[in-house]
Design an enzyme around this catalytic site. Structure first.
Site, PDB file in Angstrom:
ATOM      1  CG  ASP A 136       5.794   2.305  -5.856  1.00 41.07           C
ATOM      2  OD1 ASP A 136       5.920   2.170  -4.634  1.00 41.07           O
ATOM      3  OD2 ASP A 136       5.028   1.272  -6.180  1.00 41.07           O
ATOM      4  CD  GLN A 175       2.978   1.662  -9.113  1.00 38.52           C
ATOM      5  OE1 GLN A 175       2.116   1.354  -8.382  1.00 38.52           O
ATOM      6  NE2 GLN A 175       4.258   1.628  -8.836  1.00 38.52           N
ATOM      7  CG  ASP A 221      -2.279  -3.736 -13.166  1.00 34.61           C
ATOM      8  OD1 ASP A 221      -1.822  -2.806 -12.501  1.00 34.61           O
ATOM      9  OD2 ASP A 221      -2.976  -4.856 -12.901  1.00 34.61           O
ATOM     10  NE  ARG A 231      10.077  -9.023  -4.575  1.00 34.85           N
ATOM     11  CZ  ARG A 231       9.285  -8.119  -4.375  1.00 34.85           C
ATOM     12  NH1 ARG A 231       9.139  -7.251  -5.523  1.00 34.85           N
ATOM     13  NH2 ARG A 231       8.525  -7.977  -3.702  1.00 34.85           N
ATOM     14  CG  ASP A 264       6.516  -6.150  -7.965  1.00 34.65           C
ATOM     15  OD1 ASP A 264       6.898  -5.975  -6.559  1.00 34.65           O
ATOM     16  OD2 ASP A 264       5.891  -5.148  -8.411  1.00 34.65           O
ATOM     17  CE1 TYR A 289      -3.879  -8.035  -6.625  1.00 37.94           C
ATOM     18  CE2 TYR A 289      -1.673  -7.405  -5.848  1.00 37.94           C
ATOM     19  CZ  TYR A 289      -2.836  -7.790  -5.783  1.00 37.94           C
ATOM     20  OH  TYR A 289      -3.509  -7.510  -4.546  1.00 37.94           O
ATOM     21  CG  LEU A 290       2.898 -11.086 -14.308  1.00 39.35           C
ATOM     22  CD1 LEU A 290       3.002  -9.898 -15.173  1.00 39.35           C
ATOM     23  CD2 LEU A 290       4.189 -11.568 -13.880  1.00 39.35           C
ATOM     24  CD  GLU A 321       5.196  -8.742  -3.617  1.00 38.02           C
ATOM     25  OE1 GLU A 321       5.139  -7.988  -2.645  1.00 38.02           O
ATOM     26  OE2 GLU A 321       5.214  -8.362  -4.665  1.00 38.02           O
TER      27      GLU A 321
HETATM   28  C1  BGC Z   1       6.585  -4.340  -4.093  1.00 39.33           C
HETATM   29  C2  BGC Z   1       6.329  -2.909  -3.612  1.00 39.33           C
HETATM   30  C3  BGC Z   1       5.786  -2.161  -4.627  1.00 39.33           C
HETATM   31  C4  BGC Z   1       4.567  -2.651  -5.516  1.00 39.33           C
HETATM   32  C5  BGC Z   1       4.327  -2.139  -6.782  1.00 39.33           C
HETATM   33  C6  BGC Z   1       5.034  -4.617  -4.398  1.00 39.33           C
HETATM   34  O1  BGC Z   1       4.861  -5.979  -4.438  1.00 39.33           O
HETATM   35  O2  BGC Z   1       7.136  -5.074  -3.011  1.00 39.33           O
HETATM   36  O3  BGC Z   1       7.331  -2.455  -3.135  1.00 39.33           O
HETATM   37  O4  BGC Z   1       5.343  -0.966  -4.115  1.00 39.33           O
HETATM   38  O5  BGC Z   1       4.958  -4.168  -5.663  1.00 39.33           O
HETATM   39  O6  BGC Z   1       5.103  -2.364  -7.585  1.00 39.33           O
END
Ligand code: BGC
Length: 557
Positions: free
Chosen positions: A65, A173, A175, A203, A205, A209-210, A248
């Protein structure tokens, strides 16, 4: 505003630039961009006016990814260089007045991360609880997956133990279980490590979700997941007073605002304005500024030491998930009618200039607006020269092609064989022969010089970073007029989203005949009448930044 405030809250009027070292500049000619190459190009960023560099993931990863699937949070991808090269980069950037932040991807790891290898090996492994497992068969979660082209559930059965693990993103991936105090400790150590090496923050991510699992799972069903975000911010503050968390959080405003910390400003320092961005594209598609104006009006009030990060393009698909189905279709029709241009049914995998058919007037108007709406602008590499995408590259990678430095082979990104490049360069009208840094550096009328001009003016206008801003009433639907005022600085910005020139009448109740509105982007000025009305002429796709100059003002115009 005191000079100390502006210095401490540096992110309130920063110019952020996002790149992946992998695709920026290859210095050892192996086809992959690297830190030494990036270090050589820091002067390009400094000259552009960038003050904060956001590095996409550079950690050791499984590369399934694009680096967001991390195997070692402390490692550096050896193709990019060493820890030494990274520290040199950070030091050189600081010398040019540029802080460096990096992606913090701790919602999940790669399934090859040693923690997951342990965790999946048996139910009583000490790392079992580092991830989220369930024994019972999960319900249908196909509507919750982030990548609907690849996944149909957020749970995956793991044969070894016969249980299911949670994965919001790809099944490779898993969690992390942030309800587990050991996991929290590990995440804090990771942050501490990179701060010691000189990063100025992260930044973050996929923040919602986290946080999803941060509340109840540790036996306290009423736990507030935001306590976890608060604890991360306070840890960050203890370790580094000026570091930031740029999050984000793609949620509707009323939900998103909570991530700034319920008025206290003690969670994320900055968040991307996803809602504003999407409404802006709807406005662009309709050539009617009202959706963008409404989004600006709807933006919730934020704590003084928090900030909106504004953008028109990022590294992912241009998501339009917060529009209605009909609105999204309007944007698709205008900017990405072919299926190959769309992704996940919710976004576009194109860059801005091809979407606007390369029309320089519209492209400039968009960037003028980006730098003039209240917030901190974030550029994605290549935007400054008007790069396009390569639709032959799958998925989101279409916009992650090599930076175009020159008209030469590989766009000057690398001397490797084209087939050995980490990603193919753009071909056709937006390819390096037509769009490159070298040509634009020496052309006073280039997009590169225009964006540098915007960045410099933005930095001189504290009100653009600090004010809440207000949308000004006026009769033209295609026009967005807004005003930002902070202390003794005030700026009126007028943007025309249509090709029709017009004269925009504005009422500014605190100005009189001695007040002048002085253009900051070109020669020009407008005088106010006795009753505070002004008539602002604007061309098709025009843009004007007008500094409100009161008698005796010492603001530079
Ligand atoms: C990032 C993506 C990434 C995903 C999984 C996103 O929010 O911006 O580029 O694929 O998180 O980590």
């Amino acid at each position: 505003m005191k000079i100390t405030d502006t210095g401490d809250l540096w992110w309130k009027n920063a110019v952020v630039y996002c790149l992946d070292a992998e695709t920026f500049m290859d210095w050892n000619d192996d086809g992959v961009g690297d830190f030494p190459g990036l270090a050589q190009r820091l002067d390009h960023l400094a000259e552009l006016g960038v003050t904060c560099l956001w590095l996409m993931p550079f950690y050791t990863s499984a590369e399934r990814d694009d680096g967001y699937d991390i195997i070692d949070f402390y490692g550096v991808d050896s193709r990019l260089g060493t820890h030494g090269d990274l520290v040199e980069l950070i030091r050189t950037a600081r010398d040019r007045g540029i802080r460096v932040i990096a992606d913090l991807v701790v919602n999940h790891t790669s399934d090859q991360h040693p923690w997951f290898v342990q965790s999946r090996s048996s139910k009583d492994n000490p790392f079992r609880d580092f991830y989220v497992w369930r024994a019972d068969e999960p319900p249908d979660t196909s509507d919750q997956v982030v990548f609907p082209d690849q996944e149909d559930s957020i749970w995956e059965l793991d044969e070894t133990t016969g249980e299911y693990y949670l994965h919001r993103f790809y099944k490779h991936q898993p969690d992390l279980n942030v309800a587990n105090p050991h996991v929290r400790d590990e995440i804090a150590k990771v942050m501490g490590f990179w701060l010691e090496l000189g990063l100025s923050g992260f930044r973050v991510d996929a923040v919602p979700y986290l946080l999803e699992g941060a509340g109840g799972r540790d036996g306290n069903p009423d736990g507030d997941p935001h306590d976890y975000l608060r604890s991360l911010r306070s840890f960050l503050g203890r370790r580094s007073g000026d570091a930031i968390l740029l999050g984000e959080v793609n949620l509707p405003y009323p939900e998103q605002i909570r991530f700034f910390g319920d008025g206290a400003g003690d969670e994320l320092s900055m968040m991307f304005d996803f809602v504003g961005m999407q409404q802006f594209y709807l406005a662009l598609a309709r050539q009617d500024a009202r959706p963008a104006a409404q989004a600006l009006r709807d933006r919730p009030e934020i704590p003084v030491d928090a900030q909106w990060a504004t953008f028109v393009r990022n590294h992912d698909e241009l998501t339009l998930d917060k529009l209605t189905d009909d609105e999204r279709q309007e944007v698709f029709d205008a900017f990405g009618p072919e299926e190959s241009m769309q992704l996940f049914g919710r976004g576009l995998r194109r860059r801005l200039p091809p979407m606007l058919d390369g029309d320089p007037r519209r492209i400039r108007m968009v960037y003028s607006l980006l730098f003039s709406v209240p917030g901190t602008p974030v550029l994605f590499y290549g935007e400054e020269i008007g790069m396009g995408e390569n639709l032959d590259v799958p998925g989101r990678l279409a916009v992650r092609t090599p930076m175009q430095w020159t008209a030469q082979r590989n766009g000057g990104f690398s001397h490797a064989e084209p087939d050995d490049l980490v990603a193919p360069v753009v071909t056709g009208g937006f390819g390096p022969e037509h769009i490159n840094v070298a040509a634009q550096r020496n052309d006073p009328d280039s997009l590169l010089n225009f964006i540098g001009h915007l960045a410099r003016r933005y930095r001189e206008c504290p009100e653009l970073g600090w004010a809440r801003g207000e949308v000004l009433d006026q009769p033209h639907h295609a026009v967005l007029a807004h005003r930002c005022t902070w202390d003794d600085s005030s700026l009126v910005a007028v943007h025309n989203l249509s090709a029709e020139p017009c004269v925009v009448p504005l009422v500014l109740d605190d100005v009189g005949p001695d007040t002048e509105l002085v253009d900051l982007l070109q020669e020009g000025r407008v005088t106010c009448s006795e009753d505070g009305t002004v008539q602002v002429p604007i061309g098709g796709y025009g843009y004007r930044w007008l500094r409100v100059v009161q008698p005796g003002s010492r603001r530079l115009v």
